[in-house]
Design an enzyme around this catalytic site. Structure first.
Site, PDB file in Angstrom:
ATOM      1  CG  HIS A   1      -1.944  -1.005   1.348  1.00  0.00           C
ATOM      2  ND1 HIS A   1      -2.129  -1.772   2.482  1.00  0.00           N
ATOM      3  CD2 HIS A   1      -2.889  -1.419   0.462  1.00  0.00           C
ATOM      4  CE1 HIS A   1      -3.148  -2.599   2.296  1.00  0.00           C
ATOM      5  NE2 HIS A   1      -3.625  -2.418   1.072  1.00  0.00           N
TER       6      HIS A   1
ATOM      7  CE  LYS B   1     -12.924  -6.942   2.375  1.00  0.00           C
ATOM      8  NZ  LYS B   1     -11.669  -6.629   1.689  1.00  0.00           N
TER       9      LYS B   1
ATOM     10  NE  ARG C   1      -2.563  -8.006  -4.248  1.00  0.00           N
ATOM     11  CZ  ARG C   1      -3.362  -8.186  -3.202  1.00  0.00           C
ATOM     12  NH1 ARG C   1      -2.843  -8.244  -1.983  1.00  0.00           N
ATOM     13  NH2 ARG C   1      -4.650  -8.322  -3.355  1.00  0.00           N
TER      14      ARG C   1
ATOM     15  CB  SER D   1      -4.492  -6.388   4.840  1.00  0.00           C
ATOM     16  OG  SER D   1      -4.033  -5.138   4.387  1.00  0.00           O
TER      17      SER D   1
END
Ligand code: PNS
Length: 168
Positions: free
Chosen positions: A16, A40, A89, A127
């Site tokens: 990030h 989440k 990614r 994360s």
């Protein structure tokens, strides 16, 4: 031109930080949006997540960190932002991000989504994996900015003491 970088940031990773830093060289102003995403069940509450991002990018003068709830396009419009910046990614990210970008464009045609390919050394970071590695006692120094190490260790300890027996 103002760009926004939305995310959950639970917690912010070096991937990030790399993305935010590169966006800061491309746009006049970058506003990082920490989503209050209770679905989440984040480890860190939204204020903690925003504070960790803020400390990690403190030296970037044209970056600020905000919190948002609801639709990304509404928050971006309230700031006068023209661009959403996302990191890619992998092809898996692309499929997911393409759907979100198309949905966001149908909601707000003037808001463009721009993708930056994630730095190779950050391509394995997420994360959720950072939380898993930290939970299982692995080294996270190479995955998160230094200011996250203490709060992450404290969160692991707190969750192990409490009723959480899983890393998710
Ligand atoms: O870090 P994350 O969890 O991958 O970020 C996902 C995020 C926050 C970018 C995405 O869930 C989002 O934009 N949520 C805001 C709600 C919204 O606008 N939904 C419609 C997008 S199609």
């Amino acid at each position: 031109m103002i760009a926004v970088i939305p995310g959950t940031f639970d917690p912010v990773t070096l991937g990030h930080v790399d993305l935010i830093g590169r966006a800061a060289t491309l746009f006049d102003e970058v506003v990082v949006g920490v989503l209050d995403n209770l679905a989440k069940e984040p480890w860190f509450d939204a204020d903690e997540r925003a504070d960790l991002v803020r400390a990690a990018v403190a030296e970037l003068r044209n970056v600020r960190v905000d919190r948002f709830t609801g639709l990304l396009v509404h928050w971006a419009a309230s700031l006068g932002a023209r661009v959403v910046v996302k990191g890619l990614r992998s092809g898996v990210d692309f499929e997911y991000e393409k759907t979100m970008a198309l949905m966001n464009r149908s909601l707000a045609p003037s808001l463009e989504t721009v993708f930056l390919v994630t730095e190779m050394r950050c391509s394995h970071m997420s994360s959720s994996l950072v939380r898993e590695v930290a939970w299982l006692g692995g080294e996270v120094e190479s995955l998160v900015p230094p200011n996250v190490l203490g709060p992450l260790a404290a969160k692991v300890a707190e969750r192990k003491r409490g009723r959480h027996h899983r890393h998710t």
